[in-house]
Design a protein around this motif. Structure first.
Motif, mmCIF file in Angstrom:
data_model
loop_
_atom_site.group_PDB
_atom_site.id
_atom_site.type_symbol
_atom_site.label_atom_id
_atom_site.label_comp_id
_atom_site.label_asym_id
_atom_site.label_seq_id
_atom_site.Cartn_x
_atom_site.Cartn_y
_atom_site.Cartn_z
ATOM 1 N N ASN A 236 0.811 -1.217 0.000
ATOM 2 C CA ASN A 236 0.000 0.000 0.000
ATOM 3 C C ASN A 236 0.846 1.270 0.000
ATOM 4 O O ASN A 236 0.478 2.271 -0.623
ATOM 5 N N VAL A 237 1.983 1.248 0.690
ATOM 6 C CA VAL A 237 2.868 2.405 0.657
ATOM 7 C C VAL A 237 3.425 2.591 -0.755
ATOM 8 O O VAL A 237 3.605 3.721 -1.227
ATOM 9 N N PHE A 238 3.669 1.494 -1.450
ATOM 10 C CA PHE A 238 4.088 1.542 -2.858
ATOM 11 C C PHE A 238 3.084 2.329 -3.687
ATOM 12 O O PHE A 238 3.447 3.195 -4.496
ATOM 13 N N ARG A 239 1.811 2.071 -3.484
ATOM 14 C CA ARG A 239 0.758 2.772 -4.222
ATOM 15 C C ARG A 239 0.721 4.247 -3.857
ATOM 16 O O ARG A 239 0.606 5.118 -4.724
ATOM 17 N N ASP A 240 0.805 4.525 -2.567
ATOM 18 C CA ASP A 240 0.752 5.912 -2.102
ATOM 19 C C ASP A 240 1.895 6.718 -2.718
ATOM 20 O O ASP A 240 1.698 7.846 -3.191
ATOM 21 N N LEU A 241 3.085 6.141 -2.731
ATOM 22 C CA LEU A 241 4.248 6.829 -3.285
ATOM 23 C C LEU A 241 4.126 7.051 -4.788
ATOM 24 O O LEU A 241 4.473 8.120 -5.303
ATOM 25 N N ASN A 242 3.648 6.054 -5.491
ATOM 26 C CA ASN A 242 3.542 6.192 -6.946
ATOM 27 C C ASN A 242 2.448 7.169 -7.351
ATOM 28 O O ASN A 242 2.571 7.854 -8.370
ATOM 29 N N ILE A 243 1.383 7.247 -6.554
ATOM 30 C CA ILE A 243 0.362 8.260 -6.810
ATOM 31 C C ILE A 243 0.954 9.645 -6.586
ATOM 32 O O ILE A 243 0.691 10.582 -7.355
ATOM 33 N N ALA A 244 1.773 9.777 -5.539
ATOM 34 C CA ALA A 244 2.441 11.057 -5.288
ATOM 35 C C ALA A 244 3.338 11.441 -6.468
ATOM 36 O O ALA A 244 3.393 12.610 -6.865
ATOM 37 N N PHE A 245 4.025 10.460 -7.029
ATOM 38 C CA PHE A 245 4.894 10.718 -8.178
ATOM 39 C C PHE A 245 4.098 11.255 -9.365
ATOM 40 O O PHE A 245 4.459 12.290 -9.955
ATOM 41 N N VAL A 246 2.990 10.606 -9.721
ATOM 42 C CA VAL A 246 2.222 11.081 -10.874
ATOM 43 C C VAL A 246 1.499 12.383 -10.553
ATOM 44 O O VAL A 246 1.241 13.189 -11.455
ATOM 45 N N ASN A 247 1.180 12.617 -9.273
ATOM 46 C CA ASN A 247 0.602 13.912 -8.907
ATOM 47 C C ASN A 247 1.608 15.036 -9.153
ATOM 48 O O ASN A 247 1.248 16.116 -9.650
ATOM 49 N N LYS A 270 5.141 -0.123 -21.623
ATOM 50 C CA LYS A 270 6.444 -0.713 -21.337
ATOM 51 C C LYS A 270 6.273 -1.765 -20.242
ATOM 52 O O LYS A 270 5.583 -1.524 -19.249
ATOM 53 N N TYR A 271 6.930 -2.889 -20.398
ATOM 54 C CA TYR A 271 6.678 -4.056 -19.557
ATOM 55 C C TYR A 271 6.909 -3.817 -18.066
ATOM 56 O O TYR A 271 6.280 -4.458 -17.232
ATOM 57 N N ASN A 272 7.820 -2.901 -17.713
ATOM 58 C CA ASN A 272 8.149 -2.732 -16.296
ATOM 59 C C ASN A 272 7.582 -1.453 -15.689
ATOM 60 O O ASN A 272 8.019 -1.012 -14.636
ATOM 61 N N PHE A 273 6.585 -0.859 -16.368
ATOM 62 C CA PHE A 273 5.946 0.347 -15.838
ATOM 63 C C PHE A 273 4.565 -0.008 -15.316
ATOM 64 O O PHE A 273 3.733 -0.541 -16.056
ATOM 65 N N GLN A 274 4.320 0.258 -14.033
ATOM 66 C CA GLN A 274 3.001 0.024 -13.442
ATOM 67 C C GLN A 274 2.301 1.366 -13.291
ATOM 68 O O GLN A 274 2.728 2.218 -12.517
ATOM 69 N N VAL A 275 1.227 1.538 -14.042
ATOM 70 C CA VAL A 275 0.603 2.847 -14.127
ATOM 71 C C VAL A 275 -0.188 3.185 -12.862
ATOM 72 O O VAL A 275 -0.846 2.329 -12.267
ATOM 73 N N HIS A 276 -0.067 4.424 -12.444
ATOM 74 C CA HIS A 276 -0.893 5.024 -11.401
ATOM 75 C C HIS A 276 -1.406 6.348 -11.956
ATOM 76 O O HIS A 276 -0.845 6.887 -12.913
ATOM 77 N N TYR A 277 -2.477 6.873 -11.352
ATOM 78 C CA TYR A 277 -3.114 8.051 -11.923
ATOM 79 C C TYR A 277 -3.194 9.188 -10.908
ATOM 80 O O TYR A 277 -3.329 8.961 -9.701
ATOM 81 N N PRO A 278 -3.113 10.421 -11.390
ATOM 82 C CA PRO A 278 -3.198 11.572 -10.489
ATOM 83 C C PRO A 278 -4.628 11.784 -10.000
ATOM 84 O O PRO A 278 -5.583 11.239 -10.558
ATOM 85 N N GLY A 279 -4.763 12.584 -8.960
ATOM 86 C CA GLY A 279 -6.088 12.866 -8.432
ATOM 87 C C GLY A 279 -6.033 13.986 -7.411
ATOM 88 O O GLY A 279 -4.980 14.581 -7.163
ATOM 89 N N PRO A 280 -7.173 14.272 -6.776
ATOM 90 C CA PRO A 280 -7.248 15.397 -5.834
ATOM 91 C C PRO A 280 -6.655 15.091 -4.465
ATOM 92 O O PRO A 280 -6.694 15.931 -3.582
ATOM 93 N N GLY A 281 -6.111 13.898 -4.302
ATOM 94 C CA GLY A 281 -5.557 13.473 -3.021
ATOM 95 C C GLY A 281 -5.800 11.994 -2.836
ATOM 96 O O GLY A 281 -6.419 11.348 -3.674
#
Length: 460
Positions: A236-247, A270-281
Motif C-alpha cells: 500500500n505504501v508503494f501505491r501511495d508513493l507512486n500516486i504522489a509521483f504522478v501527482n 512498457k513491460y516494467n511500468f506500473q501505471v498510477h493516476y493523479p487525483g485530488p488526493g
C-alpha cells in the motif's frame, strides 16, 4: 468448555473440526472487512458469530438488513446465512469468545490527529481476550498493523489479562492481513493471495488449514507475524508513493502543456511500468494510514528514515490546495471571484462506488472553499439529502446543477461518466469545470466552449 485443553492441538484435530463443521469462529469487528469475512466463514458451514460494539449495526444484521449496500455479492450470502440462522451478531464479547475456538480480529486501526497510528481498539479487545480466552484458543489478527505489534504488544496485553495464558503454549496467535479493496471485496476474497504468519510454524500451518477451507485463494506462509504485516504495508505504501509521483508529474505537465493521460497511456505499454493516476488526493482507511504506520515504525530508529514516504504523504496531502488553485484560475477567466461563487462538488467518497468518506480529499477541499468564503453544494449518489461536512447534500444532479458557478469533479462515480460537458453547458451560463479525475470528454468540453481545467493537462 469441554476438552478445551485439547483444542487446536494439531492439524489432525483442525481437519476433524473442519470436516465436521464444528470449528466455532468469532469475528470481532463486523464492519467493511469484518462482515464479509464473517459471512465467508459462515457460508463455508462453520458456526460463526460476529461481535461489534456498534449496537445499531448488530441490530441491523440480526434484522436481516444488509448494511453494506455498496459491497455487491455479499448481499446474497448475507441473506442466505442470516435467514438460515447460520450467522448472527452480538455486542457481548464476553458470551461469544469463551465459546469459540478461533477468534478473528477485524478492528479499525486509524490515525490520531498527529498522524500516529491508533491501536486502541485492538488493545482494548486484547485486554478482554486475556480475561475470556479458553486454553487452546487461536487468535488471528486481520487488521492492518505495524510490523512487530503482535509480538511486542498484543501478546503481552493478552497474557497480562490472565496469568495462566502463555502464547505458543496454551493459546496461539497469528496474522492474516486483509487485502480486500472496498467495493470489490467479493472479487478480492476469491482471487487475491493471502499472507499468513504466526508466532510459530505450527500455528502458521493451522491458520492456513482454516483459511484454505474458507477462501479459494493462494495462501503464502510468512516466517512470522511482523513479516506478513510488513508485506501488507509495503504494497500500500508503494501505491501511495507512486500516486504522489504522478501527482507531481501532473503539476509539471500542466505548466509544460503536456497531457498526462497521453504520457501514462504510452508509458504503461512498457513491460516494467506500473501505471498510477493523479487525483485530488489520497483518502480512505488504508493508504494514508499505512504510510504513517510505516513512518511510525521507522522513527524509533531514525527520524529521517523513510523520508521518501514522508515526502509522498506531503505531496498527496497538498493536492486539495492545487484543486482550489484550479478553481480560482477558472473563475478568474470567467471574471468571477471565489468568495462570491457557488461551487458544486461532484462526489465526496474517497473512491468511486463506495459509500465511505474516511480521510476523503473532498473534506479538505470543502474546508479550503469555506476559508475562501465560497458557497458550497455537494452531489454524491451515495450521500443524497444528508448532512455531510455541515452541508446538506443535493438529492439529484439536475437540482445540484442549478445556480452554480463552478463544478468540481472529485470522485469518479459511474453516474458521472454519463454527464456530458455539453449538457452542463446547457444548464449553466459560463460554467467553470474542474475535472480532477479526467473522466469528462475534453473534445465535448472544447466544443461546448466551457472554461475547463483538467488535472494534469492545464486549461483550455
Amino acid at each position: 468448555m469441554e476438552n478445551s485443553d485439547s483444542r487446536l492441538n494439531g492439524l489432525e484435530h483442525i481437519q476433524e473440526l473442519l470436516s465436521s463443521k464444528n470449528l466455532r469462529v468469532c469475528v470481532v469487528g463486523v464492519g467493511r472487512i469484518g462482515l464479509p469475512t464473517a459471512l465467508s466463514f459462515a457460508k463455508s458451514g462453520l458456526p460463526t458469530i460476529g461481535v461489534d460494539i456498534n449496537a445499531d449495526l448488530v441490530t441491523r444484521i440480526n434484522s436481516n438488513d444488509y448494511p453494506l449496500k455498496d459491497e455487491p455479492g455479499y448481499d446474497v450470502i448475507f441473506n442466505q446465512v442470516v435467514t438460515n440462522k447460520k450467522f448472527h451478531a452480538s455486542t457481548k464479547i464476553e458470551d461469544v469468545v469463551p465459546n469459540s475456538e478461533v477468534i478473528l480480529l477485524s478492528l479499525p486501526t486509524p490515525m490520531d490527529k498527529n498522524n500516529i497510528p491508533d491501536y486502541s481498539a485492538l488493545k482494548s479487545v486484547g485486554a478482554k481476550l486475556g480475561e475470556l480466552l479458553e486454553p487452546g484458543s487461536l487468535v488471528v489478527v486481520e487488521s492492518t498493523i505495524e510490523p512487530g505489534f503482535v509480538e511486542n504488544e498484543l501478546v503481552k496485553i493478552i497474557e497480562d489479562g490472565n496469568k495462566h495464558l502463555v502464547a505458543g503454549k496454551n493459546f496461539s496467535i497469528g496474522v492474516c492481513p486483509e487485502t480486500a479493496n472496498p467495493g470489490e471485496i467479493m472479487l478480492d476474497f476469491t482471487h487475491l493471495p493471502r499472507l499468513v504468519g504466526a508466532i510459530d510454524e505450527k500455528t502458521t500451518k493451522i491458520i492456513m488449514e482454516i483459511y484454505e477451507y474458507v477462501f479459494p485463494v493462494e495462501l503464502i506462509p510468512m516466517p512470522d507475524c511482523k513479516t506478513a504485516n510488513a508485506v501488507k504495508l509495503t504494497t500500500n505504501v508503494f501505491r501511495d508513493l507512486n500516486i504522489a509521483f504522478v501527482n507531481q508529474l501532473a503539476l509539471l505537465f500542466e505548466k509544460l502543456g503536456i497531457d498526462i493521460s497521453v504520457v501514462l497511456d504510452a508509458a504503461k505499454r512498457k513491460y516494467n511500468f506500473q501505471v498510477h493516476y493523479p487525483g485530488p488526493g489520497v483518502g480512505g482507511p488504508c493508504l494514508p494510514v499505512n504510510s504513517y504506520q510505516m513512518l511510525n515504525s521507522a522513527k524509533q530508529f531514525d527520524s529521517n528514515m523513510l523520508s521518501l514516504v514522508k515526502t509522498g504523504r506531503e505531496v498527496n496531502e497538498s493536492m486539495p490546495d492545487h484543486v482550489i488553485d484550479l478553481i480560482i484560475d477558472g473563475l478568474k477567466d470567467a471574471k468571477k471571484e471565489i468568495s462570491s461563487s457557488t461551487i458544486l462538488l461532484l462526489g465526496i467518497s474517497y473512491k468511486p462506488e463506495v459509500k465511505d468518506i474516511q480521510l476523503t480529499p473532498a473534506e479538505k477541499i470543502v474546508e479550503k472553499l469555506k476559508e475562501h468564503g465560497a458557497k458550497i453544494k455537494i452531489y454524491d449518489p451515495f450521500f443524497k439529502s444528508v448532512n455531510v461536512f455541515d452541508i446538506q447534500t443535493e438529492n439529484n444532479i439536475e437540482q445540484a446543477l442549478t445556480n452554480v458557478d463552478s463544478i468540481v469533479l472529485v470522485t469518479a462515480h459511474k453516474e458521472f461518466y454519463d454527464l456530458k460537458p455539453s449538457y452542463i453547458a446547457s444548464k449553466i451560463q459560463m460554467p467553470v469545470i474542474i475535472d480532477t479525475k479526467r473522466i469528462f470528454d475534453t473534445d465535448d468540453a472544447k466544443k461546448s466552449k466551457l472554461i475547463f481545467r483538467s488535472l494534469g493537462t492545464g486549461k483550455f
